[in-house]
Design a protein around this motif. Structure first.
Motif, PDB file in Angstrom:
ATOM      1  N   PHE A 181      69.725  18.429  -0.964  1.00 22.67           N
ATOM      2  CA  PHE A 181      68.682  17.898   0.003  1.00 22.67           C
ATOM      3  C   PHE A 181      68.945  16.435   0.402  1.00 22.67           C
ATOM      4  O   PHE A 181      68.456  15.917   1.444  1.00 22.67           O
ATOM      5  CB  PHE A 181      67.267  18.269  -0.523  1.00 22.67           C
ATOM      6  CG  PHE A 181      66.988  17.208  -1.529  1.00 22.67           C
ATOM      7  CD1 PHE A 181      66.461  15.937  -1.295  1.00 22.67           C
ATOM      8  CD2 PHE A 181      67.115  17.755  -3.087  1.00 22.67           C
ATOM      9  CE1 PHE A 181      65.810  15.025  -2.400  1.00 22.67           C
ATOM     10  CE2 PHE A 181      66.513  16.688  -3.996  1.00 22.67           C
ATOM     11  CZ  PHE A 181      66.221  15.766  -3.813  1.00 22.67           C
ATOM     12  N   GLN A 182      69.765  15.850  -0.399  1.00 25.99           N
ATOM     13  CA  GLN A 182      70.151  14.278  -0.197  1.00 25.99           C
ATOM     14  C   GLN A 182      71.380  14.328   0.437  1.00 25.99           C
ATOM     15  O   GLN A 182      71.629  13.171   0.907  1.00 25.99           O
ATOM     16  CB  GLN A 182      70.275  13.622  -1.422  1.00 25.99           C
ATOM     17  CG  GLN A 182      69.180  13.636  -2.505  1.00 25.99           C
ATOM     18  CD  GLN A 182      69.422  12.953  -3.910  1.00 25.99           C
ATOM     19  OE1 GLN A 182      70.326  13.515  -4.780  1.00 25.99           O
ATOM     20  NE2 GLN A 182      68.426  11.868  -4.144  1.00 25.99           N
ATOM     21  N   LEU A 183      72.113  15.263   0.706  1.00 26.22           N
ATOM     22  CA  LEU A 183      73.506  15.189   1.571  1.00 26.22           C
ATOM     23  C   LEU A 183      73.319  15.488   2.977  1.00 26.22           C
ATOM     24  O   LEU A 183      72.293  16.052   3.522  1.00 26.22           O
ATOM     25  CB  LEU A 183      74.153  16.331   1.072  1.00 26.22           C
ATOM     26  CG  LEU A 183      74.571  16.237  -0.622  1.00 26.22           C
ATOM     27  CD1 LEU A 183      75.381  17.329  -0.945  1.00 26.22           C
ATOM     28  CD2 LEU A 183      74.848  15.062  -1.128  1.00 26.22           C
ATOM     29  N   SER A 184      74.279  14.836   3.758  1.00 30.56           N
ATOM     30  CA  SER A 184      74.316  15.004   5.103  1.00 30.56           C
ATOM     31  C   SER A 184      74.810  16.409   5.570  1.00 30.56           C
ATOM     32  O   SER A 184      75.202  17.347   4.605  1.00 30.56           O
ATOM     33  CB  SER A 184      75.449  14.175   5.632  1.00 30.56           C
ATOM     34  OG  SER A 184      75.529  14.047   7.111  1.00 30.56           O
ATOM     35  N   ARG A 185      74.628  16.833   6.781  1.00 34.56           N
ATOM     36  CA  ARG A 185      75.223  18.158   7.414  1.00 34.56           C
ATOM     37  C   ARG A 185      76.582  18.404   7.051  1.00 34.56           C
ATOM     38  O   ARG A 185      77.398  17.461   7.203  1.00 34.56           O
ATOM     39  CB  ARG A 185      74.641  18.006   8.738  1.00 34.56           C
ATOM     40  CG  ARG A 185      75.568  17.150   9.739  1.00 34.56           C
ATOM     41  CD  ARG A 185      74.872  17.140  10.970  1.00 34.56           C
ATOM     42  NE  ARG A 185      75.759  16.079  11.847  1.00 34.56           N
ATOM     43  CZ  ARG A 185      75.070  15.096  11.946  1.00 34.56           C
ATOM     44  NH1 ARG A 185      74.008  14.684  11.278  1.00 34.56           N
ATOM     45  NH2 ARG A 185      75.658  14.057  12.942  1.00 34.56           N
ATOM     46  N   THR A 186      77.002  19.609   6.648  1.00 36.08           N
ATOM     47  CA  THR A 186      78.590  19.806   6.235  1.00 36.08           C
ATOM     48  C   THR A 186      79.470  20.068   7.492  1.00 36.08           C
ATOM     49  O   THR A 186      80.549  20.111   7.166  1.00 36.08           O
ATOM     50  CB  THR A 186      78.151  21.515   5.632  1.00 36.08           C
ATOM     51  OG1 THR A 186      77.871  22.374   6.763  1.00 36.08           O
ATOM     52  CG2 THR A 186      77.511  21.096   4.489  1.00 36.08           C
ATOM     53  N   SER A 187      79.052  19.684   8.653  1.00 35.02           N
ATOM     54  CA  SER A 187      79.803  19.831   9.797  1.00 35.02           C
ATOM     55  C   SER A 187      80.494  18.382  10.052  1.00 35.02           C
ATOM     56  O   SER A 187      81.554  18.358  10.801  1.00 35.02           O
ATOM     57  CB  SER A 187      79.326  19.977  11.050  1.00 35.02           C
ATOM     58  OG  SER A 187      78.151  19.236  11.348  1.00 35.02           O
ATOM     59  N   LEU A 188      80.093  17.461   9.213  1.00 33.33           N
ATOM     60  CA  LEU A 188      80.795  16.047   9.307  1.00 33.33           C
ATOM     61  C   LEU A 188      82.283  15.902   8.500  1.00 33.33           C
ATOM     62  O   LEU A 188      82.337  16.883   7.461  1.00 33.33           O
ATOM     63  CB  LEU A 188      79.934  14.858   8.729  1.00 33.33           C
ATOM     64  CG  LEU A 188      78.474  14.821   9.472  1.00 33.33           C
ATOM     65  CD1 LEU A 188      77.700  13.492   8.941  1.00 33.33           C
ATOM     66  CD2 LEU A 188      78.742  14.404  10.903  1.00 33.33           C
ATOM     67  N   ARG A 189      82.857  15.374   8.990  1.00 31.20           N
ATOM     68  CA  ARG A 189      84.385  14.998   8.691  1.00 31.20           C
ATOM     69  C   ARG A 189      84.546  13.502   8.514  1.00 31.20           C
ATOM     70  O   ARG A 189      84.714  12.772   9.196  1.00 31.20           O
ATOM     71  CB  ARG A 189      85.451  15.666   9.316  1.00 31.20           C
ATOM     72  CG  ARG A 189      85.283  17.240   9.171  1.00 31.20           C
ATOM     73  CD  ARG A 189      85.699  17.829   7.935  1.00 31.20           C
ATOM     74  NE  ARG A 189      85.539  19.127   7.599  1.00 31.20           N
ATOM     75  CZ  ARG A 189      84.309  19.865   7.240  1.00 31.20           C
ATOM     76  NH1 ARG A 189      83.234  19.198   7.205  1.00 31.20           N
ATOM     77  NH2 ARG A 189      84.300  21.301   7.162  1.00 31.20           N
ATOM     78  N   LEU A 190      84.908  13.036   7.223  1.00 31.36           N
ATOM     79  CA  LEU A 190      85.054  11.531   7.144  1.00 31.36           C
ATOM     80  C   LEU A 190      86.379  11.285   7.098  1.00 31.36           C
ATOM     81  O   LEU A 190      87.233  11.909   6.662  1.00 31.36           O
ATOM     82  CB  LEU A 190      84.392  11.128   5.521  1.00 31.36           C
ATOM     83  CG  LEU A 190      82.831  11.553   5.484  1.00 31.36           C
ATOM     84  CD1 LEU A 190      82.432  11.026   3.955  1.00 31.36           C
ATOM     85  CD2 LEU A 190      82.105  10.813   6.620  1.00 31.36           C
TER      86      LEU A 190
END
Length: 323
Positions: A181-190
């Motif tokens: 619940f602390q993480l960003s959405r999984t569609s992001l790519r860094l």
């Protein structure tokens, strides 16, 4: 110092001394040397900027790694970091400290250039992660408690899946894993090797998976770095007429952008990455000058309206600025 002075007071006095004095007194007392060599002193001793130095530059030539000091007058001077730079990849800089990744992401090195000492931190690996995970690291120093902190982000490259984010605190010497619940959405790519630290936040360049907002640009060509208390996003944009190297200045407050303005827009086909700036905010860049010649370092001359070479040639994608 007198034996009547408490050791914590002595260490506080040492922390205010110039670098040359620190190096001298480390040979006077075994107790002082032990404390100066401790990871607490190494990471807490405030970095004293080299006079008129813009930044230090790391790069590879052949199979060797080098570091040079880049002053305002651009008289390049070799810098003995006492690190095996050929095997290290810079992660980021914060509060006078630099973090390198050593080997195949197995160890992080936190280096204090002012006293040329470093500490090593082993990187954890979770056996339930998929082998194709992409790994991105971040580094910053918490300004409230001066805690050097490493962030490890791992996520699948080609398919959907879970993110694994771990945070290391040098003050407590512990790794802790963030909950879902602390993480960003999984569609992001860094984008790896591209971060900025402003206040208590680490910012990365990134995109939504399979999308990119600049229709005429390439997501991989954009990177972020800090300029004072602001963030600069820079990269190449292809227009119908000429390629442009552009930079935007973002004033930020946590996750919010409070101001957005254009910093520079320079017609050039050369630029690969923004490294830093002169005192008048002229960009210093890494540029690809051909497969045979490798990459070179250039500074933009606003009067001549062109980039001027600093005479440093390095292997492809090996150039990084260390502040």
């Amino acid at each position: 110092m007198s034996d009547n002075i408490p050791l914590d007071v002595q260490l506080d006095i040492m922390n205010r001394l110039p670098v040359k004095t620190i190096l001298l007194i480390s040979s006077v007392s075994k107790i002082w040397k032990a404390n100066i060599d401790s990871q607490t002193f190494i990471t807490s001793y405030g970095a004293r900027p080299i006079d008129e130095c813009l930044f230090n530059l790391t790069f590879d030539q052949g199979y060797k790694g080098f570091m040079t000091s880049v002053p305002e007058n651009f008289t390049i001077t070799p810098f003995d970091s006492q690190l095996y730079l050929a095997a290290m990849i810079p992660v980021g800089n914060s509060s006078g400290l630099t973090c390198f990744m050593y080997g195949t992401n197995m160890m992080a090195i936190v280096w204090n250039p002012s006293i040329r000492k470093s500490v090593g931190i082993f990187i954890p690996f979770y056996t339930h992660q998929i082998e194709s995970s992409k790994i991105c690291f971040g580094f910053g120093v918490r300004p409230d408690i001066l805690d050097p902190t490493i962030v490890k982000v791992s996520y699948p490259v080609f398919q959907t899946g879970f993110w694994y984010v771990s945070v290391f605190s040098l003050n407590t010497l512990t790794w802790s894993r963030l909950q879902d619940f602390q993480l960003s959405r999984t569609s992001l790519r860094l984008k790896r090797k591209s971060q900025a630290v402003v206040g208590r936040f680490i910012y990365w360049a990134g995109t939504e998976k399979d999308t990119f907002s600049f229709e005429s640009g390439n997501a991989n060509s954009f990177s972020v770095c800090e300029l004072g208390n602001s963030i600069v996003i820079s990269g190449m944009i292809m227009t119908s007429e000429v390629p442009l190297f552009v930079g935007w200045l973002l004033d930020v407050d946590g996750s919010s952008i409070t101001r957005f303005s254009n910093l520079f827009c320079i017609p050039t086909p050369l630029v690969n990455k923004l490294l830093g700036y002169t005192s008048n905010q002229a960009p210093i860049v890494e540029a690809n000058v051909g497969h045979i010649l490798g990459h070179s370092i250039f500074v933009f001359d606003p009067q001549a309206e062109k980039f001027v070479s600093l005479g440093i040639v390095a292997c492809d994608e090996s150039v990084d600025a260390v502040y």
